[in-house]
Write an enzyme that holds these catalytic residues in place. Structure first.
Site, PDB file in Angstrom:
ATOM      1  N   LYS A  32       0.773  -1.257   0.023  1.00 20.99           N
ATOM      2  CA  LYS A  32       0.080  -0.070   0.065  1.00 20.99           C
ATOM      3  C   LYS A  32       0.784   1.213  -0.122  1.00 20.99           C
ATOM      4  CE  LYS A  32      -1.324   1.237   3.849  1.00 20.99           C
ATOM      5  NZ  LYS A  32      -1.963   1.327   5.240  1.00 20.99           N
ATOM      6  N   THR A  33       1.761   1.412   0.947  1.00 30.34           N
ATOM      7  CA  THR A  33       2.821   2.648   1.004  1.00 30.34           C
ATOM      8  C   THR A  33       3.366   2.764  -0.147  1.00 30.34           C
ATOM      9  OG1 THR A  33       2.936   1.820   3.458  1.00 30.34           O
ATOM     10  CG2 THR A  33       4.508   3.714   2.379  1.00 30.34           C
ATOM     11  N   ASP A 226      -5.015   7.911   3.260  1.00 27.34           N
ATOM     12  CA  ASP A 226      -4.491   6.595   3.787  1.00 27.34           C
ATOM     13  C   ASP A 226      -5.432   6.162   4.840  1.00 27.34           C
ATOM     14  OD1 ASP A 226      -2.911   4.406   4.040  1.00 27.34           O
ATOM     15  OD2 ASP A 226      -1.343   5.361   5.059  1.00 27.34           O
ATOM     16  N   GLU A 227      -5.426   4.837   4.906  1.00 19.93           N
ATOM     17  CA  GLU A 227      -6.065   4.366   6.462  1.00 19.93           C
ATOM     18  C   GLU A 227      -7.449   4.727   6.348  1.00 19.93           C
ATOM     19  OE1 GLU A 227      -4.783   2.009   7.942  1.00 19.93           O
ATOM     20  OE2 GLU A 227      -2.616   2.396   8.151  1.00 19.93           O
ATOM     21  N   GLN A 257      -9.075  -3.829   8.497  1.00 23.31           N
ATOM     22  CA  GLN A 257      -8.285  -3.254   9.536  1.00 23.31           C
ATOM     23  C   GLN A 257      -8.735  -2.052  10.058  1.00 23.31           C
ATOM     24  OE1 GLN A 257      -4.130  -3.198   8.594  1.00 23.31           O
ATOM     25  NE2 GLN A 257      -4.532  -3.985   6.362  1.00 23.31           N
ATOM     26  N   ARG A 603       1.067  -8.250  11.011  1.00 24.12           N
ATOM     27  CA  ARG A 603       2.188  -7.620  11.274  1.00 24.12           C
ATOM     28  C   ARG A 603       3.497  -8.435  11.101  1.00 24.12           C
ATOM     29  NH1 ARG A 603       0.542  -3.504   9.296  1.00 24.12           N
ATOM     30  NH2 ARG A 603      -1.446  -5.164   9.033  1.00 24.12           N
TER      31      ARG A 603
END
Length: 762
Positions: A32-33, A226-227, A257, A603
């Site tokens: 994503k980043t 984002d998010e 998430q 993670r």
DNA sequence: TGATTGTTTGCTCCA
DNA sequence: CAAACAATCA
């Protein structure tokens, strides 16, 4: 330059799709980043978009900083990126209000651009003051925290105190509305915004002030969020308002998430994006590049138990890897020892970074103790951060008072710190007068002094205080920020007070204050004023304090969002702890807990170990309460897990523990219960705000109160000849200080501190 | 007034 | 267990 190379087809499309609304459903670890940074670089390079026309908002300052670094590395100085906006929603709004907020005065009387911000402690103090004023009792009415959370909730729904009163179905809510009303009134009177206001008022300004909205819409051509799954109603509206004309909104998120509903995050924002923008393009990133197959299978199976989701199944080309480890501990302490012990066996290289994740902060204590016992360096994210320390908050409160003396909460914080003879009785008198005459505390003091209403002793003390603050107000006009801080420290005698205490703790606190002064000097060099300096302190997040250089990081699951570690431990998987007892009643809350678990599991890159304890003490002295394994453990398919056992492992750990028994008791004595983040890290954080470059790295330090080399009783040291030992006694001071040290195998030794050549052992 | 001692209460998660 | 608050004494 080609920013498309090395991207998979979906990532590539997400980077290239330039016109119109775009929703990127990015599974955990799906790059994503990478997509966001490449998209920004691509827009600038291939489409000729001016950096200043791009606004990207992320969840933490740290994430924003990292993205900025990556973008500027990609464009390697070819494009000036100064104008590029990459920040959090909150920072963005603060900047908007500071720059263009004048017009808000029409909507919020008394507002000026030099507003200050209240953190949660300030808010709580304000609620307390309101209770006092209205004669309410926390025990009979509502706990301060509960009241505050209800107020915040109402604000997030854009309800006014009047709305709340009108909808009230019971007398308590009516009363709460009255508290709310005065809470708001006091914020306004002091020209203060709370966290909710930052977003709320930015939205209000854009909604009601045409010129500002137009100006922002002219400037911004591309908006990235984002998010997105964790945005609340206000943030959603902000997005709509800022993209009105161009409609180039790119929202990136993952409904699996979403973990912040308790903070107002509205999962509908992401679930309904396509309804909000019928012409939206939706791209799914479902290839995971982070975790091994076993880890991913477990996480996917777990989250598949949720109903409220769009549904997707991540896949990976990675090998199966180790199975996900499950460990059943006897109790919390043994769980911690198991973790510390296992780390020793698992960690081979510096690159094997470990994340230890837990549901509540309180769990960190036992784990820290175990790690200390094993002599391991670790770093606690958030925990007890720089800005939460009393001395730092005191100094910042002085600054707030200088910006706005009518801010009574900040004023009351420092009015008798350091002690200057203004006691409880006097303050009660002042507060009563202030309420009667509808004055701020500062104004009340002035009036009462002029009218000579105080007894002699109080008069002297308050007179001196008034002069002191007036001196600061005068100095603030033309002295430099760091000079002002130094002046405050000197004239209030704050540093002197600490020096007088002559304890390592006081020394550490003095050191913190000096650090703050240094930080202010750097802020000044970046051209920031008092307000920006204060903003900075208000807007640092816990996650911003993560130190990637630390081999072992301890953090809550919430703080782990967006991070990755080769090795991950998740502790405390028990019913009532995780899922948390407060979520057991509601279906949707339970689903959020499950998402949180999913976030934690994903993670992990190579190794994931889940632990739970058969019994746990709720707090220190209480009886251990038996616990059941978390339902989440049952939802993970056994074919991808391995049992790391209980009894056998338990014995081993326990034997090891016994050898360290003496060390443990001593340590417990010396342990203050707080863990501080290293100063270096804070300096770096400050430095990285202006220029995007973090300082060259140095090895992480053990989180411990800073102080000079003076070994405390009970601490472990290393001697060149005798090896490890524990300080038993100290006699004398300075040059002639003698230490009695117990060395296993050698017995007690008396040594001169100066010559012994002892090294601290942590 | 302010330091000291005693008592109670609290543990979600956070910008 | 440890912070926050209340009560007490100097």
């Amino acid at each position: 330059m080609d920013f498309l190379a090395g991207l998979n087809p979906q990532q590539r499309e997400a980077v290239e799709y330039a016109q119109g609304p775009l929703l990127i459903l990015a599974g955990a670890g799906s790059g994503k980043t990478r997509v966001i940074t490449h998209r920004i670089a691509h827009l600038i390079h291939a489409h000729g978009v001016a950096p200043s026309a791009i606004v990207a908002v992320t969840f933490t300052n740290k994430a924003a900083g990292e993205m900025r670094d990556r973008v500027s590395a990609m464009l390697a100085g070819r494009y000036p990126l100064e104008g590029l906006t990459l920040s959090t929603f909150h920072s963005f709004c603060v900047r908007l209000l500071r720059r263009d907020g004048q017009a808000l005065a029409q909507l919020r009387p008394g507002f000026t651009r030099s507003f200050t911000i209240y953190d949660e402690d300030d808010q709580l103090a304000l609620v307390k003051a309101v209770y006092r004023h209205q004669g309410l009792d926390e025990k009979q009415f509502l706990q301060y925290r509960a009241a505050l959370s209800r107020i915040s909730h109402a604000k997030n729904l854009k309800q006014t105190p009047d709305d709340l009163a009108k909808d009230a179905k019971d007398p308590r809510t009516t009363r709460l509305a009255a508290v709310f009303e005065q809470y708001e009134a006091r914020l306004r009177q002091a020209n203060v915004l709370d966290f909710d206001d930052l977003l709320l008022e930015a939205v209000r300004l854009l909604q009601h002030h045409e010129p500002t909205r137009q100006a922002y819409n002219r400037r911004i051509q591309y908006l990235l969020i984002d998010e997105y799954q964790d945005t609340n109603r206000c943030q959603y509206e902000l997005m709509r308002l800022l993209s009105e004309s161009h409609r180039n909104v790119c929202a990136v998120g993952d409904e699996d998430q979403s973990i912040y509903s308790w903070r107002g995050a509205d999962i509908r924002n992401i679930l309904d994006f396509e309804a909000d923008y019928p012409d939206a393009r939706t791209i799914r990133l479902e290839e995971n590049y982070r975790s091994t197959k076993n880890i991913l299978e477990c996480a996917s199976a777990l989250v598949a138990h949720n109903k409220e989701r769009k549904g997707k199944w991540l896949w990976t080309g990675a090998p199966a890897g180790s199975r996900v480890g499950l460990y059943e501990a006897y109790d919390g302490g043994e769980e911690a020892l198991f973790i510390a012990d296992t780390i020793g066996r698992l960690v081979k290289a510096p690159a094997d970074r470990v994340g230890i994740l837990y549901r509540t902060h309180a769990q960190s204590r036992q784990i820290e103790e175990a790690l200390r016992r094993y002599g391991r360096q670790y770093h606690v994210v958030g925990g007890f951060s720089f800005y939460q320390r009393a001395e730092v908050k005191d100094l910042l409160a002085y600054l707030k008072v200088i910006v706005a003396p009518q801010d009574s909460i900040s004023l009351l914080r420092i009015i008798n710190t350091p002690v200057r003879g203004i006691g409880k009785t006097t303050l009660e008198q002042v507060e009563r007068y202030a309420l009667q005459h509808e004055l701020s505390v500062w104004a009340a003091i002035g009036r009462m002094l002029d009218e000579e209403l105080f007894p002699a002793r109080a008069e002297t003390a308050l007179g001196a205080f008034r002069k002191l603050i007036e001196e600061f107000l005068e100095a603030a006009k033309d002295s430099r920020l760091d000079g002002l801080l130094r002046l405050i420290l000197e004239r209030t005698g704050y540093l002197k007070m600490l020096e007088g205490e002559d304890t390592p703790e006081a020394e550490a606190r003095a050191e913190n204050l000096k650090e703050l002064v240094r930080a202010s000097a750097e802020a000044l060099e970046r051209g920031e004023g008092i307000s920006e300096f204060l903003d900075h302190a208000a807007l640092v997040s816990e996650a911003d304090t993560l130190d990637e250089r630390a081999q072992i990081s301890l953090l809550t699951l919430h703080n782990a969002k967006g991070l990755e570690f080769p090795i991950v431990f998740m502790a405390g998987l028990e019913e009532g702890l995780f899922p948390h007892s407060r979520s057991l009643e509601s279906k949707s809350a339970l689903e959020e807990e499950r998402r949180l678990c999913y976030v934690g599991m994903t993670r992990a890159q190579k190794r994931l170990i889940l632990t739970w304890a058969q019994e746990r003490r709720r707090w220190g002295g209480g009886l251990p309460e038996p616990s059941d394994p978390s339902r989440f453990l049952k939802e993970i398919p056994r074919e991808f897990t391995e049992d790391l056992g209980k009894k056998k492992r338990f014995r081993q750990v326990d034997l090891y523990a016994e050898r360290h028994e003496a060390r443990d008791t001593a340590r417990r004595k010396a342990y203050t219960g707080k863990t501080y983040n290293s100063l270096e890290n804070i300096t770096e954080f400050f430095a990285s705000r202006g220029a995007a470059k973090p300082a060259p790295s140095s090895p992480p330090r053990v989180a411990a109160p800073a102080g000079k080399k003076k070994f405390a009783i009970g601490s472990m040291v290393e001697h060149p000849r005798y090896g490890k030992g524990m300080i038993i006694r100290r006699e004398g001071e300075g040059e002639s200080a003698k230490l009695t040290v117990s060395f296993p195998g050698y017995g007690l030794k008396k040594l001169l501190e100066k010559y012994a050549g002892l090294k601290a052992q942590e």
